[in-house]
Design a protein around this motif. Structure first.
Motif, PDB file in Angstrom:
ATOM      1  N   ALA A 140      69.399  49.818  39.926  1.00  0.00           N
ATOM      2  CA  ALA A 140      70.641  49.988  40.689  1.00  0.00           C
ATOM      3  C   ALA A 140      70.504  49.532  42.136  1.00  0.00           C
ATOM      4  N   GLU A 141      69.484  50.032  42.845  1.00  0.00           N
ATOM      5  CA  GLU A 141      69.365  49.681  44.260  1.00  0.00           C
ATOM      6  C   GLU A 141      69.059  48.202  44.455  1.00  0.00           C
ATOM      7  N   ALA A 142      68.201  47.651  43.612  1.00  0.00           N
ATOM      8  CA  ALA A 142      67.899  46.223  43.736  1.00  0.00           C
ATOM      9  C   ALA A 142      69.155  45.387  43.503  1.00  0.00           C
ATOM     10  N   THR A 143      69.991  45.818  42.563  1.00  0.00           N
ATOM     11  CA  THR A 143      71.249  45.119  42.307  1.00  0.00           C
ATOM     12  C   THR A 143      72.182  45.243  43.500  1.00  0.00           C
ATOM     13  N   ALA A 144      72.310  46.452  44.031  1.00  0.00           N
ATOM     14  CA  ALA A 144      73.163  46.663  45.202  1.00  0.00           C
ATOM     15  C   ALA A 144      72.650  45.865  46.397  1.00  0.00           C
ATOM     16  N   ARG A 145      71.346  45.821  46.550  1.00  0.00           N
ATOM     17  CA  ARG A 145      70.753  45.092  47.681  1.00  0.00           C
ATOM     18  C   ARG A 145      71.046  43.599  47.575  1.00  0.00           C
ATOM     19  N   LEU A 146      70.988  43.062  46.371  1.00  0.00           N
ATOM     20  CA  LEU A 146      71.304  41.647  46.187  1.00  0.00           C
ATOM     21  C   LEU A 146      72.771  41.381  46.515  1.00  0.00           C
ATOM     22  N   LEU A 147      73.652  42.306  46.119  1.00  0.00           N
ATOM     23  CA  LEU A 147      75.066  42.157  46.473  1.00  0.00           C
ATOM     24  C   LEU A 147      75.256  42.206  47.986  1.00  0.00           C
ATOM     25  N   ARG A 148      74.521  43.094  48.648  1.00  0.00           N
ATOM     26  CA  ARG A 148      74.616  43.155  50.109  1.00  0.00           C
ATOM     27  C   ARG A 148      74.113  41.861  50.729  1.00  0.00           C
ATOM     28  N   THR A 149      73.030  41.325  50.189  1.00  0.00           N
ATOM     29  CA  THR A 149      72.473  40.077  50.703  1.00  0.00           C
ATOM     30  C   THR A 149      73.466  38.933  50.573  1.00  0.00           C
ATOM     31  N   ARG A 150      74.166  38.918  49.444  1.00  0.00           N
ATOM     32  CA  ARG A 150      75.150  37.860  49.209  1.00  0.00           C
ATOM     33  C   ARG A 150      76.419  38.049  50.031  1.00  0.00           C
ATOM     34  N   GLU A 151      76.654  39.282  50.518  1.00  0.00           N
ATOM     35  CA  GLU A 151      77.872  39.615  51.253  1.00  0.00           C
ATOM     36  C   GLU A 151      79.111  39.172  50.468  1.00  0.00           C
ATOM     37  N   SER A 152      79.138  39.565  49.204  1.00  0.00           N
ATOM     38  CA  SER A 152      80.233  39.155  48.317  1.00  0.00           C
ATOM     39  C   SER A 152      81.515  39.900  48.667  1.00  0.00           C
ATOM     40  N   ASP A 153      82.609  39.162  48.807  1.00  0.00           N
ATOM     41  CA  ASP A 153      83.902  39.785  49.106  1.00  0.00           C
ATOM     42  C   ASP A 153      84.482  40.476  47.891  1.00  0.00           C
ATOM     43  N   SER A 154      84.273  39.887  46.731  1.00  0.00           N
ATOM     44  CA  SER A 154      84.851  40.420  45.502  1.00  0.00           C
ATOM     45  C   SER A 154      83.797  40.420  44.392  1.00  0.00           C
ATOM     46  N   VAL A 155      83.657  41.554  43.722  1.00  0.00           N
ATOM     47  CA  VAL A 155      82.688  41.681  42.633  1.00  0.00           C
ATOM     48  C   VAL A 155      83.388  42.292  41.425  1.00  0.00           C
ATOM     49  N   THR A 156      83.227  41.669  40.280  1.00  0.00           N
ATOM     50  CA  THR A 156      83.754  42.210  39.035  1.00  0.00           C
ATOM     51  C   THR A 156      82.625  42.895  38.285  1.00  0.00           C
ATOM     52  N   PHE A 157      82.786  44.187  38.048  1.00  0.00           N
ATOM     53  CA  PHE A 157      81.830  44.945  37.251  1.00  0.00           C
ATOM     54  C   PHE A 157      82.344  44.996  35.822  1.00  0.00           C
ATOM     55  N   VAL A 158      81.540  44.480  34.901  1.00  0.00           N
ATOM     56  CA  VAL A 158      81.927  44.439  33.497  1.00  0.00           C
ATOM     57  C   VAL A 158      81.340  45.673  32.819  1.00  0.00           C
ATOM     58  N   VAL A 159      82.222  46.574  32.414  1.00  0.00           N
ATOM     59  CA  VAL A 159      81.835  47.815  31.745  1.00  0.00           C
ATOM     60  C   VAL A 159      81.793  47.523  30.255  1.00  0.00           C
ATOM     61  N   THR A 160      80.598  47.392  29.700  1.00  0.00           N
ATOM     62  CA  THR A 160      80.480  46.786  28.373  1.00  0.00           C
ATOM     63  C   THR A 160      80.727  47.741  27.214  1.00  0.00           C
ATOM     64  N   GLY A 161      80.353  49.006  27.347  1.00  0.00           N
ATOM     65  CA  GLY A 161      80.409  49.911  26.201  1.00  0.00           C
ATOM     66  C   GLY A 161      81.802  50.422  25.902  1.00  0.00           C
ATOM     67  N   ASP A 162      82.059  50.697  24.618  1.00  0.00           N
ATOM     68  CA  ASP A 162      83.318  51.331  24.187  1.00  0.00           C
ATOM     69  C   ASP A 162      84.549  50.632  24.745  1.00  0.00           C
ATOM     70  N   ASP A 163      84.580  49.312  24.644  1.00  0.00           N
ATOM     71  CA  ASP A 163      85.741  48.544  25.107  1.00  0.00           C
ATOM     72  C   ASP A 163      86.105  48.863  26.556  1.00  0.00           C
ATOM     73  N   GLY A 164      85.078  49.038  27.377  1.00  0.00           N
ATOM     74  CA  GLY A 164      85.296  49.293  28.790  1.00  0.00           C
ATOM     75  C   GLY A 164      85.480  50.752  29.142  1.00  0.00           C
ATOM     76  N   GLN A 165      85.369  51.651  28.148  1.00  0.00           N
ATOM     77  CA  GLN A 165      85.596  53.072  28.391  1.00  0.00           C
ATOM     78  C   GLN A 165      84.304  53.889  28.450  1.00  0.00           C
TER      79      GLN A 165
END
Length: 233
Positions: free
Chosen positions: A119-144
């Motif tokens: 989790a933190e390594a992923t968040a840190r990479l997002l911070r490094t990229r300074e991404s304005d928009s991020v789509t989180f794909v919730v894979t299980g149970d059709d997104g539920q």
């Protein structure tokens, strides 16, 4: 950072940055595979494709959901994988939801495959990229699937608020249907420690990055060391 949380079927356009979340168990397993020495993970579209890839590359290791099956070397369980030496090997992974979600956003400019253990390594990479928009794909149970949504929301929060407490997010994941099914033996190819291993926050100091290499979607770890003055993960 503008964060969107979508199920696989809700993806109507290719996002610029996608974080594909599968806590129980695809991307917990992927992180464990790298920890056990795997060089890369190739995502297969189907079980048949996984077997074809393995047949073409005798030294590759094929991994699937559910019980053991002919042609496959491993099942999708972190508890079972942690005793396997994968030094320098390529793993072919096919699961019910996680690999499907990653392949659905393979054209994105950045694809991260995430779970609580990275989790933190992923968040840190997002911070490094300074991404304005991020789509989180919730894979299980059709997104539920609440374990995936909780992890996605935790990473999104942590990308902007480094001190975010994981406790409430972990509680939701621990009380999810997937956790119950794993604990009760409803799902096959399970180790008794799988749920606990899936709920270990920041066990590994790397993010899992997916890129297209030719026609294949390939996962590799990307080390995200702590910046100077910041406590290590």
């Amino acid at each position: 950072m503008d964060a969107r949380f979508l199920g696989i079927t809700e993806l109507v356009e290719v996002p610029s940055v996608a974080v594909v979340v599968d806590v129980m168990r695809a991307f917990t397993v992927a992180a464990w595979a790298f920890a056990q020495g795997a060089e890369k993970i190739v995502l297969a579209e189907s079980l048949d494709e996984a077997l074809v890839l393995k047949a073409r590359h005798a030294d590759w290791v094929a991994l699937k959901d559910g019980p053991p099956a002919p042609g496959f070397d491993l099942v999708n369980s972190p508890g079972l994988l942690r005793s396997v030496d994968l030094g320098g090997r390529t793993v072919v992974q096919k699961t019910t939801a996680g690999t499907v979600g990653a392949l659905a956003v393979k054209e994105a400019s950045l694809v991260l495959c995430a779970s609580f253990v990275v989790a933190e390594a992923t968040a840190r990479l997002l911070r490094t990229r300074e991404s304005d928009s991020v789509t989180f794909v919730v894979t299980g149970d059709d997104g539920q699937a609440d374990e995936d949504l909780a992890c996605a929301q935790y990473i999104a929060r942590r990308a902007t608020e480094a001190g975010t407490d994981a406790a409430e997010f972990l509680r939701r994941a621990a009380e999810s249907r997937a956790a119950a099914e794993l604990a009760e033996g409803v799902r096959q190819g399970v180790h008794p420690d799988d749920v606990a291993l899936c709920l270990e926050v920041d066990r590994f100091p790397f993010a899992v990055v997916a890129t297209l290499e030719g026609s294949l979607m390939v996962l590799r770890p990307r080390a995200m060391p702590s910046p100077a003055g910041e406590d290590p993960v």
